[in-house]
Design a protein around this motif. Structure first.
Motif, PDB file in Angstrom:
ATOM      1  N   ASN A 183      -7.268  84.145 -42.746  1.00  0.00           N
ATOM      2  CA  ASN A 183      -7.690  82.883 -43.369  1.00  0.00           C
ATOM      3  C   ASN A 183      -8.661  83.152 -44.520  1.00  0.00           C
ATOM      4  N   ILE A 190     -16.688  78.727 -39.176  1.00  0.00           N
ATOM      5  CA  ILE A 190     -15.430  78.195 -38.653  1.00  0.00           C
ATOM      6  C   ILE A 190     -15.747  76.880 -37.948  1.00  0.00           C
ATOM      7  N   ASN A 198     -10.623  74.417 -44.319  1.00  0.00           N
ATOM      8  CA  ASN A 198     -12.032  74.182 -44.063  1.00  0.00           C
ATOM      9  C   ASN A 198     -12.916  75.233 -44.728  1.00  0.00           C
ATOM     10  N   THR A 254      -5.726  74.477 -40.904  1.00  0.00           N
ATOM     11  CA  THR A 254      -6.960  73.674 -40.808  1.00  0.00           C
ATOM     12  C   THR A 254      -8.176  74.561 -41.074  1.00  0.00           C
ATOM     13  N   SER A 255      -8.214  75.710 -40.404  1.00  0.00           N
ATOM     14  CA  SER A 255      -9.370  76.602 -40.590  1.00  0.00           C
ATOM     15  C   SER A 255      -9.446  77.084 -42.036  1.00  0.00           C
ATOM     16  N   ASP A 302      -8.953  85.194 -38.422  1.00  0.00           N
ATOM     17  CA  ASP A 302     -10.022  84.815 -39.354  1.00  0.00           C
ATOM     18  C   ASP A 302      -9.951  85.664 -40.630  1.00  0.00           C
ATOM     19  N   ARG A 357     -12.696  74.148 -33.327  1.00  0.00           N
ATOM     20  CA  ARG A 357     -11.661  75.176 -33.119  1.00  0.00           C
ATOM     21  C   ARG A 357     -12.155  76.296 -32.206  1.00  0.00           C
TER      22      ARG A 357
END
Lengths: 456, 236
Positions: free
Chosen positions: A276, A303, A66, A62-63, A273, A307
């Motif tokens: 991602n 972000i 996004n 999801t992150s 992070d 979350r």
């Protein structure tokens, strides 16, 4: 006949979406479900945007999706995405129908689609992504996902051969996707960072060679078998990576591509992070975007607040982390973040699956896969557990040798805050499940009010 | 007391490690030997009191079967000699005759237990189970791709749930002191009265379990919750 059915379905479902929006509902799954009943192959009939980018994997999809869609939008591209939450076939159908015209054409530059790995068999026969990121394949909710091999077998079976894969080279399960079939498989990884503390987690999804069963020699294991390793007996092991996140300096991330290191604006400060963001940079460079365009796009990328959220109330930090109950790896990662914070802390946990509590009695096995030992930390002054399964969590915490005096339980989640004493506390962590968002909002509000009162 | 945990890092899919953790806390004097997949099991050349094996993936079942096959006769001897075994989740299938998959493939087990299984990887069976061990109520979760036909003695008398299969009156298999259950996760933590019974069978003199009050409180809440769900499902 089937074309008529297709156009009729589009018309009906678009009307449903409009009606739902008028009533104030988010058009997530429901319109897609209706569409799939009326026209089961509707996903395959819609003319997709010019380039279809997909993101799958157990954690981080999801992150990552996004970040991906934000960068592209910030760079001036027209983008559709399913950020509203539907990542199974009905969610994908809803997203496409919402953004196509009455002829079924999605006239956009990019589609950024988060795809549930379990749903590969219901999506990929109708939709071929041009590029697909797999963040990782790890242990997840056992009722849904059974085990990693099972999920891998579904995903690998249905992945279109023409899709260019961008795979996490630090995760040996997902590295095997498309092996010997997909022509383009590109890997990324994140170097061990200066001063990074590697964790020895309870569970590791790769314990022996996936080919011959021999032992793995690890160069490093960051957490949960994320790292670099090779079989002691055969040539199985971590792949050569084209994109390598080398280091972070202040608000810059340094990523090396074939020997050349470039810096990019940092999106998030946690190791997850970095993964991602490196996945996104890798994909966009494969698509052909320049470093300048990617950097500019990352400049204002954040972000999603659902979350990870941080508030500061008169010097007291309140940090919320969505921690996905029943997913031991996600929860352990949150505990890791908490443990690394050296301020005086209180932790509020409410991880019960609200949906499951209504339909069934929640499976608690997963809490024995969670590294509760990370919470055995002298800086944690209080741990307050909410929900029906709070006693189970307490037992697990006591087995992690956390002092009983620190632990409070409250069956009613909304009463958790009554146990909270913020006097000596600098940081308050709220860990909640994806199905507990309404309760989270109320608890969060109560914590904020308490902090405000305390300071006053 | 010597307890051997077979392949703990590979055969621990569903928090089953909680069983080992709870045994360790209850038996602080016992020696726990954790055997890796590429190590020779301790029981091959030594006496042990209890052998534990947890659930694993289908591919891992083959690896475990291959690792144990050279010691099949020794395992048979241990079972016949009343050594305790605790097998949880699909570990029992490794000791059984065969698992026939819907796709036609067959997994041959060690053949030490007279059970046959049918597997359908497209139908995962998740359910709550309640049964009895003697007069003790046992609760737990089943989450599996298989159903089993057994000619062995049943372990838990079924009250509700899947059990070995929908028509069976039992869940799990018992042969001498081999206890095999499809229940997954930390069943010993979830079922303190059963754990007490197991320890007494192991001749451990223990009046109070580790964290007994909390564990019994959680157990009672769970039994109540399971019964609520069972009543609801029956009504619907």
């Amino acid at each position: 006949m089937s074309q008529i059915r297709f156009y009729l379905t589009l018309f009906i479902v678009k009307s449903v979406i409009r009606f739902m929006k008028l009533l104030g509902f988010n058009a997530t799954d429901t319109p897609g479900r209706i569409a799939l009943i009326l026209c089961p192959d509707i996903i395959g009939r819609i003319k997709l945007p010019n380039t279809v980018l997909a993101v799958t994997g157990t954690n981080g999809k999801t992150s990552t999706n996004n970040i991906l869609s934000q960068v592209l939008r910030n760079s001036g591209y027209s983008v559709i995405d399913n950020a509203f939450g539907g990542n199974i076939n009905s969610g994908i159908a809803s997203c496409l129908i919402q953004h196509c015209d009455l002829k079924g054409v999605c006239d956009y530059d990019f589609a950024c689609l988060e795809i549930d790995e379990r749903s590969a068999g219901k999506i990929f026969p109708y939709l071929t992504p041009d590029y697909l990121i797999c963040t990782n394949l790890q242990r997840d909710s056992m009722m849904r996902n059974a085990n990693v091999e099972f999920i891998f077998s579904i995903l690998d079976k249905y992945l279109p051969a023409s899709t260019r894969l961008i795979l996490n080279g630090d995760e040996l399960n997902c590295c095997q996707l498309g092996k010997g079939r997909n022509k383009s498989r590109t890997f990324f990884r994140v170097d061990l960072q200066k001063d990074e503390v590697c964790r020895d987690n309870i569970i590791k999804d790769v314990t022996v060679c996936l080919e011959c069963g021999s032992d793995i020699r690890w160069d490093f294991v960051r957490n949960h078998a994320i790292g670099q390793g090779h079989c002691v007996n055969c040539d199985f092991g971590s792949p050569e990576c084209k994109y390598i996140m080398r280091r972070r300096e202040d608000n810059k991330l340094f990523i090396e591509t074939e020997g050349i290191v470039k810096q990019y604006p940092l999106v998030g400060f946690r190791i997850v992070d970095y993964y991602n963001q490196t996945a996104v940079v890798s994909l966009l460079k494969e698509v052909g975007l320049t470093d300048e365009v990617i950097s500019a796009g990352l400049e204002n990328t954040i972000i999603p607040k659902s979350r990870f959220e941080e508030f500061n109330i008169n010097g007291k930090k309140i940090i919320s982390i969505l921690s996905k109950g029943m997913n031991a790896i996600a929860v352990s990662s949150s505990f890791d973040v908490i443990e690394k914070d050296k301020t005086k802390k209180s932790v509020l946990l409410f991880l019960d699956d609200a949906r499951d509590a209504v339909k069934s009695s929640e499976l608690i096995s997963w809490i024995y896969d969670v590294d509760y030992e990370f919470l055995n930390d002298e800086n944690i002054r209080q741990i307050i557990i909410g929900g029906k399964r709070s006693i189970d969590h307490k037992v697990r915490m006591l087995m992690a040798d956390i002092e009983a005096e620190k632990i409070s339980t409250s069956i009613n989640v909304l009463n958790m805050v009554e146990h909270l004493d913020v006097k000596e506390i600098e940081t308050i962590y709220l860990l909640f499940d994806v199905y507990n968002v309404p309760e989270y909002k109320r608890v969060s509000e109560k914590v904020k009010q308490l902090c405000q009162r305390e300071v006053a | 007391m010597i307890i051997e945990i077979l392949y703990p890092s590979s055969c621990n899919l569903f928090g089953d490690r909680g069983n080992v953790l709870y045994l360790k806390r209850n038996l602080p004097e016992a020696a726990f030997i954790e055997t890796g997949l590429n190590d020779e099991p301790y029981f091959v050349k030594n006496e042990v009191d209890l052998i534990y094996l947890g659930p694993m993936s289908e591919a891992m079942q083959m690896k475990v079967r291959d690792r144990l096959t050279p010691f099949k006769e020794r395992i048979k001897h241990l079972i016949d000699s009343d050594v305790f075994f605790l097998l949880t989740g699909n570990a029992v299938e490794v000791f059984g005759k065969e698992v026939v998959d819907k796709d036609g493939s067959v997994f041959k087990g060690l053949g030490l237990l007279d059970i046959n299984c049918q597997r359908d990887m497209f139908k995962r069976k998740n359910n709550l189970f309640k049964g009895k061990f003697e007069d003790i109520a046992v609760v737990g979760f089943q989450s599996q791709f298989t159903v089993t036909e057994s000619r062995e003695k049943g372990l838990f008398k079924k009250i509700y749930g899947l059990g070995l299969n929908l028509l069976s009156n039992y869940e799990g298999v018992r042969k001498n002191n081999l206890f095999a259950t499809y229940l997954i996760g930390p069943i010993l933590v979830l079922n303190p009265y059963f754990t007490k019974k197991l320890l007494s069978l192991l001749k451990v003199d223990k009046e109070t379990l580790y964290l007994e009050d909390e564990v019994i409180k959680a157990y009672r809440m769970r039994v109540e919750d399971f019964d609520r769900v069972a009543r609801k499902q029956r009504l619907s």
